[in-house]
Design an enzyme around this catalytic site. Structure first.
Site, PDB file in Angstrom:
ATOM      1  N   TRP A   1      30.520  28.243  33.338  1.00 11.35           N
ATOM      2  CA  TRP A   1      29.921  26.955  33.703  1.00 11.35           C
ATOM      3  C   TRP A   1      29.776  26.793  35.213  1.00 11.35           C
ATOM      4  O   TRP A   1      29.316  25.777  35.695  1.00 11.35           O
ATOM      5  CB  TRP A   1      30.722  25.784  33.124  1.00 11.35           C
ATOM      6  N   ARG A   2      30.221  27.815  35.950  1.00  7.13           N
ATOM      7  CA  ARG A   2      30.032  27.747  37.393  1.00  7.13           C
ATOM      8  C   ARG A   2      28.826  28.564  37.855  1.00  7.13           C
ATOM      9  O   ARG A   2      28.603  28.727  39.055  1.00  7.13           O
ATOM     10  CB  ARG A   2      31.288  28.257  38.107  1.00  7.13           C
TER      11      ARG A   2
ATOM     12  N   GLU B   1      32.922  20.436  30.537  1.00  5.84           N
ATOM     13  CA  GLU B   1      33.949  19.409  30.759  1.00  5.84           C
ATOM     14  C   GLU B   1      34.446  18.833  29.431  1.00  5.84           C
ATOM     15  O   GLU B   1      35.617  18.521  29.290  1.00  5.84           O
ATOM     16  CB  GLU B   1      33.419  18.293  31.663  1.00  5.84           C
TER      17      GLU B   1
ATOM     18  N   TYR C   1      37.378  10.376  34.217  1.00  9.69           N
ATOM     19  CA  TYR C   1      37.578  11.719  34.767  1.00  9.69           C
ATOM     20  C   TYR C   1      36.328  12.579  34.533  1.00  9.69           C
ATOM     21  O   TYR C   1      35.808  13.213  35.454  1.00  9.69           O
ATOM     22  CB  TYR C   1      38.801  12.401  34.121  1.00  9.69           C
TER      23      TYR C   1
ATOM     24  N   ASP D   1      42.716  13.903  36.624  1.00 11.14           N
ATOM     25  CA  ASP D   1      43.338  14.093  35.309  1.00 11.14           C
ATOM     26  C   ASP D   1      44.803  14.444  35.557  1.00 11.14           C
ATOM     27  O   ASP D   1      45.279  14.397  36.703  1.00 11.14           O
ATOM     28  CB  ASP D   1      42.609  15.186  34.515  1.00 11.14           C
TER      29      ASP D   1
ATOM     30  N   CYS E   1      49.638  25.477  41.790  1.00 13.69           N
ATOM     31  CA  CYS E   1      50.521  24.314  41.687  1.00 13.69           C
ATOM     32  C   CYS E   1      50.705  23.976  40.202  1.00 13.69           C
ATOM     33  O   CYS E   1      50.382  22.891  39.743  1.00 13.69           O
ATOM     34  CB  CYS E   1      49.925  23.137  42.460  1.00 13.69           C
TER      35      CYS E   1
ATOM     36  N   CYS F   1      52.374  19.602  52.352  1.00  9.14           N
ATOM     37  CA  CYS F   1      52.969  19.154  51.085  1.00  9.14           C
ATOM     38  C   CYS F   1      54.397  18.627  51.287  1.00  9.14           C
ATOM     39  O   CYS F   1      55.308  19.383  51.637  1.00  9.14           O
ATOM     40  CB  CYS F   1      52.956  20.311  50.094  1.00  9.14           C
TER      41      CYS F   1
HETATM   42 FE1  SF4 Z   1      52.009  22.447  44.865  1.00  6.36          FE
HETATM   43 FE2  SF4 Z   1      52.931  21.606  47.218  1.00  6.36          FE
HETATM   44 FE3  SF4 Z   1      53.798  23.884  46.222  1.00  6.36          FE
HETATM   45 FE4  SF4 Z   1      51.287  23.683  47.082  1.00  6.36          FE
HETATM   46  S1  SF4 Z   1      53.132  23.546  48.289  1.00  6.36           S
HETATM   47  S2  SF4 Z   1      51.997  24.664  45.193  1.00  6.36           S
HETATM   48  S3  SF4 Z   1      50.799  21.591  46.530  1.00  6.36           S
HETATM   49  S4  SF4 Z   1      54.103  21.867  45.360  1.00  6.36           S
END
Ligand code: SF4
Length: 372
Positions: free
Chosen positions: A42-43, A55, A138, A156, A210, A226
């Site tokens: 889909w890209r 989606e 979303y 989401d 993440c 972060c």
């Molecule tokens: Fe997730 Fe923060 Fe770790 Fe990046 S640094 S993977 S945003 S927890």
């Protein structure tokens, strides 16, 4: 001129939306995404129809599961117009096995609306997109940002988790007030010059780095911004949600078979069966409390209005099937009959080939136990 830091507040945390923060995180994440983005079907282009179908299929469903369904679906219905003209049963047949069948029905209904009200082109306004069946906030934001560059942040569970970690936001992210604040932070962070890439970059980060259980912060392109990482909280955010206790359900199903190897399927409305079979064609089935053979026989008698005294039921291998919190054990029985009854809302089909009929994966599993 002094640059003021625009700060957003989420729960007890102050989310550091300083001017430098925003532009830095945008640059890093977009550069990472453009270098590492996965090539997904889909890209291939920005056709809103292709993005919309993807989606919808990706709701509650993993990419690896969606890919083959997506290719088949697009091959059969390459345009909104083609989808609009399709018979509902053909749309459902291509969806069979993907689950959550209301998605397919809504997609089909929405295609009709797009053709009749929007000239066959996916609408360009947020309001019109949200008015289509099966499209929530979303999905509308994802489609409109990716296809039309509309500056709408998509949020989401996946993206909310990334944002919560960036801002070290603790607590239940689905709590309405916290969710609203995360959504407004998402909108503030959005890279307005590349909203589609930005939303996809956040999705991709959440899916590949993440991740829910063990975030790989050492590989993360935005780790320097972060707060959860800095404070050693990455693995603790978001807080685990209490899982709904699973419920065990036992269902007896009757696989009728005539001498020609044909079977009978029914469409059985009713809340319980809807949840399990999504109003697709299914074997006659009943939830059991005591003795499966007796109860399924009684169900057949009632449904088919026949005397079941002479019916012989051969037990088949039990089938396990999970649907959300339900842990289902199907107990199928083979019922040999000289003639299949013809009743309204029933369908006769070769047991060995249900492929042309929209049936759920549970029905397929049951059919497999009855084949020689
Ligand atoms: Fe997730 Fe923060 Fe770790 Fe990046 S640094 S993977 S945003 S927890």
């Amino acid at each position: 001129m002094m640059r003021t830091a625009a700060r957003g507040r989420i729960g007890a945390m102050r989310f550091p939306l300083a001017v430098g923060y925003r532009s830095g995180i945008q640059r890093s994440l977009l550069a990472w995404f453009r270098a590492h983005r996965r090539e997904l079907p889909w890209r291939a282009n920005r056709d809103p129809y292709r993005i919309w179908v993807a989606e919808i299929m990706l709701q509650q469903t993993r990419i690896a599961v969606v890919e083959p369904y997506y290719d088949r679906f697009l091959k059969s219905f390459p345009s909104i117009d083609g989808l609009m003209r399709a018979r509902p049963r053909d749309v459902l047949r291509l969806w069979a096995g993907l689950g959550y069948y209301s998605r397919a029905r809504n997609l089909h209904r929405a295609a009709r609306e797009i053709v009749t009200r929007h000239g066959g082109v996916f609408p360009r306004t947020h309001e019109d997109a949200l008015a289509l069946p099966g499209i929530g906030r979303y999905t509308a934001a994802a489609i409109l940002s990716i296809a039309y560059d509309m500056p709408l942040a998509a949020v989401d569970g996946n993206i909310a988790r990334v944002l919560a970690r960036l801002g070290a936001v603790r607590g239940d992210l689905r709590q309405p007030q916290r969710w609203r604040k995360l959504a407004s932070t998402a909108q503030e962070l959005l890279a307005a010059h590349a909203p589609g890439d930005w939303n996809q970059a956040l999705m991709e980060l959440g899916e590949t780095i993440c991740t829910p259980q063990i975030p790989r912060c050492g590989l993360c392109p935005v780790s320097r911004w972060c707060l959860a990482h800095k404070r050693g909280l990455a693995g603790k955010i978001p807080a685990g949600r209490r899982k709904r206790a699973s419920v065990k359900v036992r269902i007896a199903a009757a696989v009728l078979r005539d001498p020609r190897g044909r079977t009978m399927l029914v469409r059985n409305p009713g809340a319980h069966h809807d949840a399990l079979f999504s109003r697709m064609w299914q074997f006659p089935a009943v939830e059991i409390t005591h003795d499966p053979a007796t109860e399924v026989k009684a169900h057949l008698g009632e449904m088919l209005r026949i005397d079941t005294a002479s019916l012989e039921l051969t037990p088949l291998q039990a089938v396990r099937h999970g649907v959300t919190f339900r842990n289902i054990t199907f107990m199928p029985f083979l019922v040999r009959v000289s003639r299949l009854p013809k009743l309204p809302r029933t369908r006769i089909a070769p047991l060995a080939n249900l492929g042309r009929i929209p049936v759920s994966s549970a029905t397929r599993k049951i059919a497999a136990t009855a084949l020689p």
